[in-house]
Every structure is written in C-alpha cells, then in structure tokens.
Enzyme design. Structure first.
Site, PDB file in Angstrom:
ATOM      1  N   LYS A 199      -9.026   3.054  -2.222  1.00  0.00           N
ATOM      2  CA  LYS A 199      -9.376   2.316  -1.015  1.00  0.00           C
ATOM      3  C   LYS A 199     -10.797   2.686  -0.589  1.00  0.00           C
ATOM      4  CE  LYS A 199      -7.180   1.268   3.476  1.00  0.00           C
ATOM      5  NZ  LYS A 199      -5.987   1.591   4.298  1.00  0.00           N
ATOM      6  N   CYS A 203      -5.558  -3.128   1.750  1.00  0.00           N
ATOM      7  CA  CYS A 203      -5.395  -3.219   3.198  1.00  0.00           C
ATOM      8  C   CYS A 203      -6.715  -3.364   3.961  1.00  0.00           C
ATOM      9  CB  CYS A 203      -4.581  -2.042   3.719  1.00  0.00           C
ATOM     10  SG  CYS A 203      -3.809  -2.369   5.326  1.00  0.00           S
ATOM     11  N   GLU A 238       0.835  -1.203   0.000  1.00  0.00           N
ATOM     12  CA  GLU A 238       0.000   0.000   0.000  1.00  0.00           C
ATOM     13  C   GLU A 238       0.870   1.254   0.000  1.00  0.00           C
ATOM     14  OE1 GLU A 238      -3.572   1.749   2.915  1.00  0.00           O
ATOM     15  OE2 GLU A 238      -2.298   0.099   3.559  1.00  0.00           O
ATOM     16  N   GLY A 277      22.156  -0.281  34.621  1.00  0.00           N
ATOM     17  CA  GLY A 277      20.855  -0.894  34.852  1.00  0.00           C
ATOM     18  C   GLY A 277      20.341  -1.655  33.644  1.00  0.00           C
ATOM     19  N   ILE A 278      19.195  -2.304  33.810  1.00  0.00           N
ATOM     20  CA  ILE A 278      18.654  -3.179  32.777  1.00  0.00           C
ATOM     21  C   ILE A 278      18.152  -2.400  31.568  1.00  0.00           C
ATOM     22  CG2 ILE A 278      16.359  -3.244  33.847  1.00  0.00           C
ATOM     23  CD1 ILE A 278      18.148  -6.092  31.935  1.00  0.00           C
ATOM     24  N   GLY A 325      23.106   7.066  27.820  1.00  0.00           N
ATOM     25  CA  GLY A 325      23.720   6.882  29.120  1.00  0.00           C
ATOM     26  C   GLY A 325      23.806   5.409  29.479  1.00  0.00           C
TER      27      GLY A 325
END
Length: 573
Positions: A116, A152, A44, A324-325, A320
């Site tokens: 469409k 679509c 599309e 941490g995770i 940064g």
C-alpha cells in the site's frame, strides 16, 4: 476481445485467525472456480483481518502472516484452483518495516506482491504508526488483459497510484479494501470510484470487507464500475457475498519493461493464458439497491453487536430492562443479532421505579421472546445508603451502581456479555453513572444520538408491521418522557436541554468541531451553548472508561475523537 470473469469475495474475517481466514479464502475460491472465474479479489488484509493495530509491530505475527501466504498458494493449487489468480491482502514485512500488502497467488506460488502506498492517518486510521509505504505498482497480464492493483486508500487519493496506472496503461484496476462504515458512506464511495475509473481509463473492481471488528463495522457494498463511470454491479450490504461479473476488455499489446510513471516504478508480470472467454453464457450483472437510511444504520448496529459477541466467544447477552427507550432499542438490536433466546433481560426496580416502567420492561420481554427476570434493588440500595449516610446525587448514583454490580455478578455467574445501553447524547454530556449504567462489555448504541434512537425505534416497529410481525419495542417506551427514575418525579429535562436542541448543538460541537462563536452564529443561545459545552468537556474521563460500541457517525467517541482528560482549555464567547 477477451472477456475476463472476476469474482469479488466480500468476506467477514477475524483479526489474528490466520488459519480460519485462509480456509475462508480457499472456500470462496472454490465457489468462484465453480462459476468459471479467472480472478478472485479479496478485501484488504484478508489473511490477517483488519485492522491489526499493534499486532503489525509483532515480528512473530508478521512472520506467521508471510508464511501463511505461501501455504495458502499451495493449498489453493492442491485444492485444484491453481489456475485462478487470487488477490489476497496480508501483513508483509521487510528490513524497512511492516507492510500493508496484497499478494497475487497463481499456480501454487506467490507470483507478485504490492505494498500500500498511501497510509491513512485520520479518523479511525493510524496506518503511519504501523506500516511503511510502497513505491512500486505491479501489473499482471492474464489471459491477454493487463490488471493493475491498488489497496484501499490508494484508490481514494487523486493523482496517486490510479493515475499512474492510467498513464502506464491497464485494462482493469483491482482494488482490495477494508473501508469502515459510517452513515451514508455510499454517497461518497460510488462517485469516487467512478472518478478513479475515469483517471485509469479502465473499469474498477472494488472489493470491500464486511462484518464487525471491535468498534468498527464494514458494510461490504462491493462495486464494479466501467471506465466511463457506469455502475455495472454492486453487492448487498452487511452480508457475506460472492459476486461474479464478466468484463469485456480490449486487446492491447503493451511493452513489458519496467519504467517509472508519476513517481512509481511500474513492473509487469506475465502470468500466461491466451485471451479467454468463459464457455457458458456471460453473467447477468446484478446491482443491489443500497439500504434506506434507517435500515442501513440498524443493519450496521446488528452486525457490529453480533460479531463482537461471536468473535469474542459470547453466545448470549444480558442487560437491564428499564422500560425506557434506550434499553428497549438495545434489546431489540440484541434479539435481531443473536436471537431472542440469547437475550437475558433484568428488571431492577428501586423505590422510585414507576409501574409503567416495570410493565413496559415485561412487555418488551414478551415482544422479543427473550429471558426475563425481576431483581429488586431497593434492599441492596438501602444497605449502602444507611451505612454510608448517602443523600442527593450520591444516593441517586448508588442505585445505578448497584444495578451495574448486579448485572456483572450475573454475567460472571452465567457467562453472558453485559450490554451498556447508553446513547451518544448521554455519553457526550456525561449523563451516565460511571461504574453504574456505564458497566458492560459492549455498548451497541454508543454512537447513536438520543433523537436518532427514537427514529430507529419507530422505524423498527414500522418495519415489523410491514412484515406482519409483532413490533419489538413497546409503544409506551417510545412516547413517554425519558427519565432515569433515580428520584421522585425525575425527568431528563430537569438536567438537560430538550433532546432535539441538545443533539443539534452536539452535532455541531462534537461532529463538526465548531467553537463557541460558530455555535452562536448558528443561532443557539449563549447560555445553552455554554452549559452544553461545559458538560461535554467535563465528561471526557467518563467516555474513556465506557465500553466500546459500533461506530456509525463521521466522528465517534474513541477512535475518531481523542481529547485529553486533563484539559484546561475551555471554549469562551
């Protein structure tokens, strides 16, 4: 019995790059023609990219799009591919307004167009704002086969254009799509296409876009389904791919008159060509296996980040490294998307930063093979604290804001894209510092709940170990209790409920739009629900100012969930 060779061109376009997108169409058509394809179906609005948003309302852009369609038809013929019928989406316009349209290009001409019909206006879609709906369906007769077209959302609507094509009679339904990814979307997509094939009484060729566009990502996953719902072929996810399939079609002789069917005017156009069979052997059908859940999400996040950086002219990123995770997962995504050499990590310790956070940040850089520097912020923070007499929350936040200012300064100086590392849980409850850790041009894990961040980290490390590679994320970053480290001994649980509980509530309140009583009925404690709901409601202004990030859930902040910042409504028990 004709055997039609169809190519599904799963491509990654760029919004507004008419010349680049047209060149992509010519190149993929060349490849398809070399493999003997009779028809190539592109996604599309391939020519303009999707979504174009308010560019649809700009007359100069619509005119350029329409001119580009004519130019493309001639370019395909000049390149020797005029006998291939190419379906390409573009931005059309007429006296009524802009159109989301598809053009059939054949022998140097635009031989048919179709607009469409169903314009989605939910979730991430605003198509009723931009486009006018069509009310005609075009059936192309090529090499003895009648080919219908739907765009679509027209495929997603029961009793819509597909049903009309079934009543009018077609041998094949060709469907260009730009269907954004969300988690487990294929669980819905494949059964739906199978149902539409049954409605049409014909096979369906579903070509989907791939790649990232701002906060959306498209997974490809293009599909061919037989009339009885059998999956015939599937393209891989999250990668550009040209899939060529052979479809046996019955010989039928249908009338060529225009007629109304189920509220649509059905027009037929004969393109020519006798019933054909390719000279070589029929193509072996290929069915790519869908990615497992975590691999699918990781791929979506990688592609979203890669394309946002690449399409906006950034060759490198900076963020940064806190130890941490969240920063670890963001950095690993960036390394997978752009390569370790394009990632610049900055450790910015303050007086409250633990030794393990500093060492985990350095370990992350070693594992990723990225650039790494240490820029202490204590002196800069002391200047603000001393001059303004800051204490408490103001003192905590100034640390985050100094770090944000430092990253932006390095971005200005060196040209990197700054990545914000916040997750969906933090964004939901406002557990971030505006103009601090919220600075940046892109937020890769913005739509990932905190508990899911841990799941992705464990999956990515396990996946690396399976391949005999070094796991990219330091184990200590995964196992240690999360902390912003803005005051002595601080833990996230000082300010928030346990993340597993918090994400469970947020999933119901944010994703499910459930009210207070619904949450209580689900078994959550009233005091906790009240606390979380108030945090979410008060943080809307922060979310509005957060960078864009890749959507992976049903309801992402931004396009999907739009609430007023000034809002006196509160959920009460």
């Amino acid at each position: 019995m004709p055997l039609l060779r169809i190519a599904l061109a799963q491509v990654n376009t760029t919004v507004g790059d008419l010349a680049g997108n047209a060149a992509l169409v010519v190149d993929r058509t060349r490849q398809a023609a070399a493999e003997g394809a009779h028809v190539v179906v592109f996604p599309e609005m391939t020519l303009t990219g999707y979504p174009v948003e308010d560019l649809a309302l700009r007359g100069t852009f619509a005119a350029a799009s329409r001119a580009a369609v004519d130019d493309l038809a001639r370019d395909l013929a000049d390149a020797g591919h005029g006998d291939v019928c190419v379906l390409v989406g573009y931005l059309g316009a007429d006296a009524v307004g802009p159109r989301n349209a598809v053009a059939a290009l054949y022998r140097g001409e635009v031989v048919a167009t179709q607009d469409k019909h169903h314009l989605p206006n939910y979730g991430v879609f605003d198509e009723r704002r931009y486009f006018k709906p069509g009310d005609t369906l075009t059936v192309l007769r090529l090499h003895g086969a009648d080919l219908g077209m739907v765009i679509c959302e027209d495929l997603w609507q029961e009793g819509g254009p597909v049903t009309a094509l079934g009543e009018a009679g077609v041998d094949l339904v060709l469907s260009p799509n730009a269907s954004p990814y969300e988690r487990a979307k294929d669980d819905v997509r494949l059964p739906l296409i199978a149902r539409r094939a049954a409605e049409a009484g014909a096979p369906v060729v579903y070509t989907n876009q791939v790649g990232g566009q701002d906060d959306l990502v498209f997974d490809g996953d293009s599909i061919v389904v037989d009339a009885d719902g059998t999956l015939l072929a599937r393209a891989p996810q999250f990668t550009e791919h040209l899939m060529v399939v052979d479809v046996d079609l019955p010989e039928r002789d249908r009338p060529l008159d225009e007629r109304g069917v189920a509220g649509f005017l059905v027009r037929r156009r004969v393109l020519g060509g006798t019933p054909a069979r390719p000279e070589d052997e029929p193509r072996q059908l290929s069915v790519a296996e869908p990615l497992p859940d975590q691999a699918e999400v990781w791929s979506a996040l990688v592609v979203g980040l890669r394309d946002y950086a690449r399409k906006n002219g950034f060759g490198s990123v900076i963020l940064g490294f806190s130890g941490g995770i969240d920063s670890a997962v963001t950095a690993a995504l960036a390394a997978d998307a752009l390569g370790g050499d394009a990632v610049h990590g900055v450790s910015m310790p303050s007086r409250y930063s633990s030794e393990h956070s500093r060492s985990d940040a350095a370990d992350l850089a070693r594992r990723l093979g990225c650039h790494f520097r240490v820029e202490p912020v204590e002196t800069m923070v002391e200047t603000y604290v001393g001059q303004l007499g800051l204490h408490g929350l103001a003192e905590e936040n100034i640390q985050a804001r100094v770090r944000g200012m430092l990253l932006m300064a390095l971005s200005n100086q060196e040209g990197h894209l700054v990545l914000a590392t916040g997750n969906k849980t933090e964004l939901a409850v406002g557990y971030s510092t505006i103009y601090g850790d919220a600075v940046g041009g892109f937020a890769p894990i913005k739509d990932v709940f905190k508990t899911h961040v841990w799941e992705l980290a464990r999956w990515r490390n396990a996946d690396a170990e399976k391949r005999g590679e070094t796991p990219p994320i330091p184990p200590n970053s995964i196992t240690k209790p999360p902390s912003a480290e803005l005051r002595p001994g601080q833990l996230d649980t000082d300010s928030l409920p346990d993340y597993a509980l918090l994400d469970d509530i947020l999933d119901d309140y944010v994703e499910g739009d459930r009210g207070f009583s619904d949450l209580l009925a689900a078994g959550f404690e009233a005091e906790t629900v009240d606390r979380v709901v108030r945090l979410v409601d008060r943080a809307e202004y922060k979310r509005r100012q957060y960078p864009p990030g890749t959507k992976i859930t049903f309801k992402a902040f931004g396009r999907d969930r739009r609430l007023p910042m000034t809002n006196a409504w509160r959920e009460v028990h």
